[in-house]
Design a protein around this motif. Structure first.
Motif, PDB file in Angstrom:
ATOM      1  N   GLY A  31      -9.186   2.350 -15.036  1.00 21.42           N
ATOM      2  CA  GLY A  31      -8.302   3.439 -15.413  1.00 21.42           C
ATOM      3  C   GLY A  31      -6.916   2.979 -15.811  1.00 21.42           C
ATOM      4  N   GLY A  32      -6.566   1.737 -15.529  1.00 18.34           N
ATOM      5  CA  GLY A  32      -5.266   1.219 -15.884  1.00 18.34           C
ATOM      6  C   GLY A  32      -4.147   1.688 -14.963  1.00 18.34           C
ATOM      7  N   ALA A  33      -4.477   2.358 -13.853  1.00 21.34           N
ATOM      8  CA  ALA A  33      -3.444   2.803 -12.924  1.00 21.34           C
ATOM      9  C   ALA A  33      -2.904   1.605 -12.170  1.00 21.34           C
ATOM     10  CB  ALA A  33      -4.025   3.824 -11.952  1.00 21.34           C
ATOM     11  N   HIS A  34      -1.683   1.724 -11.710  1.00 17.60           N
ATOM     12  CA  HIS A  34      -1.056   0.637 -10.981  1.00 17.60           C
ATOM     13  C   HIS A  34      -0.901   1.013  -9.522  1.00 17.60           C
ATOM     14  CE1 HIS A  34      -0.202  -1.385 -14.724  1.00 17.60           C
ATOM     15  NE2 HIS A  34       0.248  -0.238 -15.197  1.00 17.60           N
ATOM     16  N   ARG A  35      -0.724   0.028  -8.688  1.00 12.96           N
ATOM     17  CA  ARG A  35      -0.525   0.259  -7.255  1.00 12.96           C
ATOM     18  C   ARG A  35       0.787   1.017  -7.054  1.00 12.96           C
ATOM     19  NH1 ARG A  35      -2.601  -2.185  -2.657  1.00 12.96           N
ATOM     20  NH2 ARG A  35      -1.230  -1.986  -0.878  1.00 12.96           N
ATOM     21  N   ALA A  36       0.756   1.954  -6.135  1.00 19.03           N
ATOM     22  CA  ALA A  36       1.943   2.756  -5.873  1.00 19.03           C
ATOM     23  C   ALA A  36       3.011   1.902  -5.206  1.00 19.03           C
ATOM     24  CB  ALA A  36       1.583   3.917  -4.954  1.00 19.03           C
ATOM     25  N   PRO A  37       4.283   2.135  -5.528  1.00 18.37           N
ATOM     26  CA  PRO A  37       5.347   1.405  -4.854  1.00 18.37           C
ATOM     27  C   PRO A  37       5.369   1.771  -3.376  1.00 18.37           C
ATOM     28  CG  PRO A  37       6.241   2.948  -6.499  1.00 18.37           C
ATOM     29  CD  PRO A  37       4.750   3.039  -6.539  1.00 18.37           C
ATOM     30  N   ALA A  38       5.966   0.901  -2.555  1.00 23.55           N
ATOM     31  CA  ALA A  38       5.978   1.102  -1.109  1.00 23.55           C
ATOM     32  C   ALA A  38       6.622   2.438  -0.738  1.00 23.55           C
ATOM     33  CB  ALA A  38       6.702  -0.047  -0.425  1.00 23.55           C
ATOM     34  N   ASP A  39       7.627   2.881  -1.500  1.00 17.05           N
ATOM     35  CA  ASP A  39       8.285   4.132  -1.163  1.00 17.05           C
ATOM     36  C   ASP A  39       7.453   5.348  -1.557  1.00 17.05           C
ATOM     37  OD1 ASP A  39       8.618   3.740  -3.873  1.00 17.05           O
ATOM     38  OD2 ASP A  39      10.678   4.476  -3.914  1.00 17.05           O
ATOM     39  N   LEU A  58      -1.067   6.239   3.666  1.00 13.67           N
ATOM     40  CA  LEU A  58      -1.781   6.017   2.408  1.00 13.67           C
ATOM     41  C   LEU A  58      -0.802   5.551   1.349  1.00 13.67           C
ATOM     42  CD1 LEU A  58      -4.123   9.155   2.298  1.00 13.67           C
ATOM     43  CD2 LEU A  58      -4.702   6.828   2.981  1.00 13.67           C
ATOM     44  N   THR A  59      -1.211   4.588   0.551  1.00 14.92           N
ATOM     45  CA  THR A  59      -0.359   4.065  -0.520  1.00 14.92           C
ATOM     46  C   THR A  59      -0.990   4.222  -1.893  1.00 14.92           C
ATOM     47  OG1 THR A  59      -1.268   1.857  -0.093  1.00 14.92           O
ATOM     48  CG2 THR A  59       0.826   2.392   0.972  1.00 14.92           C
ATOM     49  N   ASP A  60      -2.281   4.466  -1.949  1.00 14.12           N
ATOM     50  CA  ASP A  60      -2.982   4.636  -3.218  1.00 14.12           C
ATOM     51  C   ASP A  60      -2.795   6.083  -3.694  1.00 14.12           C
ATOM     52  OD1 ASP A  60      -5.309   5.566  -4.857  1.00 14.12           O
ATOM     53  OD2 ASP A  60      -5.857   3.451  -4.722  1.00 14.12           O
ATOM     54  N   PRO A  61      -2.250   6.293  -4.899  1.00 15.03           N
ATOM     55  CA  PRO A  61      -2.000   7.657  -5.385  1.00 15.03           C
ATOM     56  C   PRO A  61      -3.254   8.535  -5.432  1.00 15.03           C
ATOM     57  CG  PRO A  61      -1.034   6.033  -6.878  1.00 15.03           C
ATOM     58  CD  PRO A  61      -1.815   5.282  -5.855  1.00 15.03           C
TER      59      PRO A  61
END
Length: 153
Positions: A31-39, A58-61
């Motif tokens: 999907g080309g999504a990127h890892r969510a920033p820590a904040d 949870l950190t994955d959008p």
């Protein structure tokens, strides 16, 4: 026979975690999504049949969206939480001496019995986790459910 069932259960738990860990990674690549920033982390309280509250991060959008959909009633699929235990406390889950590693958390409908346990039982037997009890430190409380989102600590 018991020895064979234990081995099958351990293999099934390992396969469950492998699928849970591989699924989102493949989705991100395709999907080309990127890892969510820590904040961008979100925190949710889950309970089980004991009504003990346990906080997950949870950190994955996509997983954050799924958790919010479960809470709002927009989704009823995969309502239970699975992840790999880290035998250290974290500030956002101060009541317990363990937490779920955020990058391993996923949701499920059905899971193998070998990874099922209540939160208090895991706490009481934490020194045994990773062996015959919760092989690979995979924990999938069958009665787990999210009850609310909480602000970032």
């Amino acid at each position: 026979m018991r020895r064979i069932s234990t081995r099958i259960g351990m293999l099934a738990a390992a396969a469950l975690l492998a699928v849970a860990a591989a699924g989102p990674a493949q989705g991100r690549q395709a999907g080309g999504a990127h890892r969510a920033p820590a904040d961008a982390a979100a925190y949710f309280v889950m309970t089980d049949v004991t009504r003990a509250e346990f906080v997950i991060k949870l950190t994955d959008p996509h997983k954050i969206r799924h958790a919010r959909d479960l809470l709002s009633g927009a989704s009823h699929s995969e309502p239970h939480v699975v992840g790999r235990i880290d035998k250290r406390p974290v500030p956002y889950n101060w009541r317990w001496s363990f937490h779920l590693r955020p990058e391993t958390i996923d949701f499920f409908d059905f899971a193998v019995e070998v990874c099922d346990a209540t939160t208090p039982y895991v706490e009481e037997h934490l020194d045994e986790a990773g062996g015959a009890f919760l092989p690979g430190l995979v924990w999938c409380p069958w009665t787990s459910k999210l009850v609310r989102e909480v602000p970032q600590p």
